[in-house]
Write a protein that holds these residues in place. Structure first.
Motif, PDB file in Angstrom:
ATOM      1  N   PRO A 110       0.834  -1.211   0.000  1.00 26.56           N
ATOM      2  CA  PRO A 110       0.000   0.000   0.000  1.00 26.56           C
ATOM      3  C   PRO A 110       0.867   1.258   0.000  1.00 26.56           C
ATOM      4  N   GLY A 111       0.304   2.321  -0.557  1.00 28.69           N
ATOM      5  CA  GLY A 111       1.039   3.576  -0.632  1.00 28.69           C
ATOM      6  C   GLY A 111       1.308   4.204   0.718  1.00 28.69           C
ATOM      7  N   SER A 112       0.374   4.065   1.641  1.00 24.98           N
ATOM      8  CA  SER A 112       0.562   4.631   2.983  1.00 24.98           C
ATOM      9  C   SER A 112      -0.158   3.752   3.998  1.00 24.98           C
ATOM     10  N   LEU A 113       0.393   3.733   5.202  1.00 25.37           N
ATOM     11  CA  LEU A 113      -0.156   2.919   6.279  1.00 25.37           C
ATOM     12  C   LEU A 113      -0.263   3.751   7.546  1.00 25.37           C
ATOM     13  N   ALA A 114      -1.171   3.347   8.433  1.00 22.47           N
ATOM     14  CA  ALA A 114      -1.343   4.032   9.715  1.00 22.47           C
ATOM     15  C   ALA A 114      -1.439   2.988  10.813  1.00 22.47           C
ATOM     16  N   ASP A 115      -1.116   3.394  12.034  1.00 24.24           N
ATOM     17  CA  ASP A 115      -1.216   2.486  13.172  1.00 24.24           C
ATOM     18  C   ASP A 115      -2.678   2.160  13.467  1.00 24.24           C
ATOM     19  N   ILE A 116      -2.969   0.898  13.721  1.00 19.31           N
ATOM     20  CA  ILE A 116      -4.318   0.485  14.113  1.00 19.31           C
ATOM     21  C   ILE A 116      -4.515   0.860  15.582  1.00 19.31           C
ATOM     22  N   PRO A 117      -5.548   1.648  15.908  1.00 12.96           N
ATOM     23  CA  PRO A 117      -5.699   2.137  17.288  1.00 12.96           C
ATOM     24  C   PRO A 117      -6.334   1.114  18.225  1.00 12.96           C
ATOM     25  N   LEU A 118      -5.833  -0.102  18.203  1.00  9.02           N
ATOM     26  CA  LEU A 118      -6.311  -1.178  19.064  1.00  9.02           C
ATOM     27  C   LEU A 118      -5.118  -1.816  19.763  1.00  9.02           C
ATOM     28  N   GLN A 119      -5.383  -2.511  20.839  1.00  9.28           N
ATOM     29  CA  GLN A 119      -4.318  -3.265  21.478  1.00  9.28           C
ATOM     30  C   GLN A 119      -3.895  -4.385  20.540  1.00  9.28           C
ATOM     31  N   MET A 120      -2.598  -4.485  20.272  1.00  9.69           N
ATOM     32  CA  MET A 120      -2.084  -5.457  19.314  1.00  9.69           C
ATOM     33  C   MET A 120      -1.414  -6.621  20.039  1.00  9.69           C
ATOM     34  N   THR A 121      -1.492  -7.809  19.430  1.00 11.68           N
ATOM     35  CA  THR A 121      -0.819  -8.982  19.994  1.00 11.68           C
ATOM     36  C   THR A 121       0.352  -9.441  19.122  1.00 11.68           C
ATOM     37  N   THR A 122       0.628  -8.744  18.016  1.00 15.56           N
ATOM     38  CA  THR A 122       1.820  -8.978  17.205  1.00 15.56           C
ATOM     39  C   THR A 122       2.370  -7.610  16.813  1.00 15.56           C
ATOM     40  N   SER A 123       3.477  -7.628  16.112  1.00 14.38           N
ATOM     41  CA  SER A 123       4.076  -6.366  15.661  1.00 14.38           C
ATOM     42  C   SER A 123       3.484  -5.860  14.353  1.00 14.38           C
ATOM     43  N   SER A 124       2.564  -6.603  13.747  1.00 14.70           N
ATOM     44  CA  SER A 124       1.933  -6.185  12.481  1.00 14.70           C
ATOM     45  C   SER A 124       0.731  -5.302  12.797  1.00 14.70           C
TER      46      SER A 124
END
Length: 311
Positions: free
Chosen positions: A138-152
């Motif tokens: 993708p051309g641009s990405l943003a952080d998902i505003p949820l608690q994450m359980t992996t680094s993706s």
């Protein structure tokens, strides 16, 4: 599995025309009709014939013609403007809405819409439809505003924003906290992910539970795997049986997401059911998908089933 034929929009009928009358007889006929209606008849001695005013038929509703009735909806000014702005929502609106957009695509009446283009929310990637290019990012990405359980922990910006709004709504309605296992995965990361499944479970099991690189929705930035996070975040495999999973199954479409891999569609997609795997379509297409009772994108866009890889 066969697909039900999609409804087609019939072309407007041309008015039925009878044989033409000679001009003199036509004028006489018009004069008789107007005389019966109480309208004055033009003086035959005048140098110029006074043509009668057209009759006005009352109480006939106007017919609105949508963009999809055009020979090429992509030539509509609103669609051209939206394509120039790279605005998927505006492109769909220019077609007359999600259902008209879908119908035009299925009918082959939308040359500006490519279901293989991963830059758009309507892209369809599956075992028979690899990404083009195969290593697309993708051309641009943003952080998902949820608690994450992996680094993706990233996705396309519109996807990340919608996921945050959806999780907030679920919490506000008492369904509990929603986290995410992963979002965007690059081609190289997908190579490693699929290979780990092959090593642990064998090729057949891996292909039923993990996409090969270049065939993964995660690589588009449009997919998120969810987890339920109460006192702690659980595994993705347990998500479907949680209050969060039940809420997502019923309400995700309102935020532009569909559950991509359902049990009822396994024979079409070639994947085991994954109630945690959400695919972003945008609110308009997701609503049409939900209200139409669809269970796979292949059915939604009239595409062949893709349960197996070609090689």
């Amino acid at each position: 599995m066969s697909f039900a034929p999609q409804p087609q929009h019939a072309a407007p009928r041309s008015p039925i025309r009878g044989p033409a009358l000679p001009f003199g007889l036509a004028v006489t006929a018009v004069g008789i009709l107007l005389s019966l209606a109480g309208a004055p008849i033009a003086d035959a001695g005048r140098d110029e014939l006074a043509m009668p005013q057209p009759l006005v038929v009352q109480d006939v509703p106007a017919v609105e013609v949508g963009a999809t009735t055009a020979a090429d909806p992509c030539s509509e000014p609103s669609v051209i403007e939206a394509i120039t702005a790279a605005d998927d929502d505006a492109i769909i609106a220019g077609f007359g809405g999600a259902e008209s957009f879908r119908a035009a695509v299925i009918a082959g009446n939308a040359p500006c819409v490519a279901l293989a283009d991963p830059a758009h929310v309507w892209v369809v990637v599956n075992k028979a439809r690899p990404l083009a290019p195969i290593d697309f990012a993708p051309g641009s990405l943003a952080d998902i505003p949820l608690q994450m359980t992996t680094s993706s922990g990233q996705a396309r910006a519109d996807v990340a924003s919608a996921a945050g709004e959806m999780a907030d709504a679920a919490a506000a309605e008492g369904a509990g906290r929603i986290g995410a296992n992963n979002g965007y995965r690059s081609y190289d990361l997908q190579v490693a992910t699929h290979a780990s499944h092959v090593r642990s479970s064998g090729q057949a099991h891996a292909d039923a539970s993990s996409a090969r690189a270049g065939h993964s929705e995660h690589q588009t930035g449009l997919a998120i795997d969810l987890v339920a996070c109460d006192s702690r975040c659980g595994a993705i495999e347990s998500f479907g049986a949680t209050a969060q999973g039940e809420w997502i199954a019923a309400n995700a479409w309102e935020y532009g997401f569909i559950v991509r891999y359902e049990q009822v569609g396994s024979g079409i997609t070639g994947y085991k059911p994954e109630p945690w795997h959400l695919r972003y379509l945008g609110r308009d297409l997701a609503a049409a998908y939900h209200h139409g009772g669809y269970h796979t994108l292949e059915e939604f866009f009239g595409l062949p089933a893709a349960p197996d890889y070609a090689h």
